[in-house]
Write a protein that holds these residues in place. Structure first.
Motif, PDB file in Angstrom:
ATOM      1  N   ARG A   1       0.838  -1.201   0.000  1.00 48.91           N
ATOM      2  CA  ARG A   1       0.000   0.000   0.000  1.00 48.91           C
ATOM      3  C   ARG A   1       0.872   1.249   0.000  1.00 48.91           C
ATOM      4  N   ALA A   2       0.253   2.350  -0.341  1.00 47.78           N
ATOM      5  CA  ALA A   2       0.945   3.637  -0.387  1.00 47.78           C
ATOM      6  C   ALA A   2       1.177   4.161   1.023  1.00 47.78           C
ATOM      7  N   GLY A   3       2.029   5.167   1.096  1.00 48.67           N
ATOM      8  CA  GLY A   3       2.234   5.868   2.356  1.00 48.67           C
ATOM      9  C   GLY A   3       3.584   5.572   2.979  1.00 48.67           C
ATOM     10  N   GLY A   4       3.741   5.932   4.220  1.00 56.00           N
ATOM     11  CA  GLY A   4       5.018   5.798   4.908  1.00 56.00           C
ATOM     12  C   GLY A   4       5.803   7.094   4.790  1.00 56.00           C
ATOM     13  N   TRP A   5       7.024   7.100   5.303  1.00 58.91           N
ATOM     14  CA  TRP A   5       7.832   8.313   5.310  1.00 58.91           C
ATOM     15  C   TRP A   5       8.942   8.299   4.269  1.00 58.91           C
ATOM     16  N   ASN A   6       9.153   7.185   3.572  1.00 57.89           N
ATOM     17  CA  ASN A   6      10.108   7.195   2.464  1.00 57.89           C
ATOM     18  C   ASN A   6       9.567   8.110   1.387  1.00 57.89           C
ATOM     19  N   ARG A   7      10.464   8.741   0.621  1.00 50.08           N
ATOM     20  CA  ARG A   7       9.980   9.698  -0.367  1.00 50.08           C
ATOM     21  C   ARG A   7      11.029   9.973  -1.422  1.00 50.08           C
ATOM     22  N   ILE A   8      10.563  10.525  -2.533  1.00 49.17           N
ATOM     23  CA  ILE A   8      11.485  11.044  -3.529  1.00 49.17           C
ATOM     24  C   ILE A   8      11.787  12.489  -3.148  1.00 49.17           C
ATOM     25  N   GLN A   9      12.963  12.934  -3.536  1.00 43.22           N
ATOM     26  CA  GLN A   9      13.363  14.318  -3.276  1.00 43.22           C
ATOM     27  C   GLN A   9      13.636  14.982  -4.612  1.00 43.22           C
ATOM     28  N   LEU A  10      12.983  16.110  -4.846  1.00 41.71           N
ATOM     29  CA  LEU A  10      13.192  16.887  -6.053  1.00 41.71           C
ATOM     30  C   LEU A  10      13.925  18.162  -5.669  1.00 41.71           C
ATOM     31  N   ILE A  11      15.066  18.406  -6.305  1.00 43.85           N
ATOM     32  CA  ILE A  11      15.863  19.601  -6.036  1.00 43.85           C
ATOM     33  C   ILE A  11      15.225  20.776  -6.769  1.00 43.85           C
ATOM     34  N   VAL A  12      15.017  21.879  -6.055  1.00 46.39           N
ATOM     35  CA  VAL A  12      14.427  23.086  -6.642  1.00 46.39           C
ATOM     36  C   VAL A  12      15.320  24.288  -6.342  1.00 46.39           C
ATOM     37  N   ASP A  13      15.187  25.327  -7.154  1.00 47.87           N
ATOM     38  CA  ASP A  13      15.959  26.555  -6.942  1.00 47.87           C
ATOM     39  C   ASP A  13      15.331  27.461  -5.894  1.00 47.87           C
ATOM     40  N   ASP A  14      13.998  27.404  -5.754  1.00 43.97           N
ATOM     41  CA  ASP A  14      13.287  28.318  -4.867  1.00 43.97           C
ATOM     42  C   ASP A  14      12.118  27.573  -4.221  1.00 43.97           C
ATOM     43  N   VAL A  15      12.354  27.010  -3.053  1.00 46.83           N
ATOM     44  CA  VAL A  15      11.321  26.195  -2.414  1.00 46.83           C
ATOM     45  C   VAL A  15      10.079  27.033  -2.086  1.00 46.83           C
ATOM     46  N   ALA A  16      10.263  28.266  -1.629  1.00 44.12           N
ATOM     47  CA  ALA A  16       9.108  29.117  -1.318  1.00 44.12           C
ATOM     48  C   ALA A  16       8.293  29.405  -2.575  1.00 44.12           C
ATOM     49  N   GLY A  17       8.970  29.655  -3.682  1.00 47.46           N
ATOM     50  CA  GLY A  17       8.278  29.893  -4.950  1.00 47.46           C
ATOM     51  C   GLY A  17       7.509  28.668  -5.418  1.00 47.46           C
ATOM     52  N   GLU A  18       8.076  27.480  -5.211  1.00 49.03           N
ATOM     53  CA  GLU A  18       7.384  26.240  -5.586  1.00 49.03           C
ATOM     54  C   GLU A  18       6.154  26.029  -4.715  1.00 49.03           C
ATOM     55  N   VAL A  19       6.267  26.336  -3.423  1.00 55.89           N
ATOM     56  CA  VAL A  19       5.113  26.209  -2.533  1.00 55.89           C
ATOM     57  C   VAL A  19       3.994  27.127  -3.013  1.00 55.89           C
ATOM     58  N   GLU A  20       4.333  28.356  -3.383  1.00 57.54           N
ATOM     59  CA  GLU A  20       3.329  29.300  -3.895  1.00 57.54           C
ATOM     60  C   GLU A  20       2.704  28.789  -5.187  1.00 57.54           C
ATOM     61  N   ARG A  21       3.534  28.290  -6.114  1.00 53.74           N
ATOM     62  CA  ARG A  21       3.035  27.784  -7.394  1.00 53.74           C
ATOM     63  C   ARG A  21       2.072  26.619  -7.181  1.00 53.74           C
ATOM     64  N   LEU A  22       2.455  25.687  -6.312  1.00 56.00           N
ATOM     65  CA  LEU A  22       1.627  24.513  -6.064  1.00 56.00           C
ATOM     66  C   LEU A  22       0.356  24.883  -5.292  1.00 56.00           C
ATOM     67  N   ALA A  23       0.453  25.843  -4.382  1.00 62.48           N
ATOM     68  CA  ALA A  23      -0.734  26.311  -3.648  1.00 62.48           C
ATOM     69  C   ALA A  23      -1.736  26.931  -4.617  1.00 62.48           C
ATOM     70  N   ALA A  24      -1.237  27.663  -5.608  1.00 64.69           N
ATOM     71  CA  ALA A  24      -2.120  28.265  -6.615  1.00 64.69           C
ATOM     72  C   ALA A  24      -2.845  27.194  -7.423  1.00 64.69           C
TER      73      ALA A  24
END
Length: 145
Positions: free
Chosen positions: A87-110
């Protein structure tokens, strides 16, 4: 073994006296709905669909990462000998490197996505987690500096 960052820089180390760099990395995520997962990763995180086998399986890629999206009817979704189902879930994860984490949070929130946590900053950089429709985690990481 070497690795390639999403920025395109190649990193390598010596293995048995020879330089080696990493090829594609495959990660399997169990998902509840393959079509929903494909749309989520291609729309919000810049993945490209490589193939799809109906509602059971699809694979998407981003750079050197190939994400295998396995639904309940896929071979990877079959029960174990003791009857437990993957099943899905757990704390393992992929990590994506970004230049501006705050900007990505704003983009995804939009786009209607909510982060799992507030941005956390430490000596190595800043990170935030998002959750895919099946409950798997995606970490966005902005290196310090």
């Amino acid at each position: 073994m070497g690795f390639r960052s999403l920025g395109g820089t190649v990193h390598s180390i010596l293995i048995d006296g020879r330089e080696d760099s990493m090829a594609t990395v495959n990660v399997r995520y169990m998902v509840d709905d393959v079509n929903t997962a494909v749309a989520f990763y291609t729309t919000h995180f810049g993945f490209t669909r490589l193939s799809q086998a109906g509602p059971a399986f699809a694979d998407v890629s981003r750079g050197d990462l190939r994400l295998l999206l396995s639904g309940p009817t896929s071979s990877a979704g079959r029960p174990m000998a003791d009857g437990e189902r993957p099943r899905a879930g757990g704390w393992n994860r992929i990590q994506l490197i970004v230049d501006d984490v705050a900007g990505e949070v704003e983009r995804l929130a939009a786009a209607g996505l909510k982060p799992r946590n507030d941005v956390v900053t430490g000596p190595g950089g800043s990170q935030v987690l998002f959750v895919d429709p099946a409950g798997n985690l995606i970490e966005l990481f902005q290196p310090a500096g």
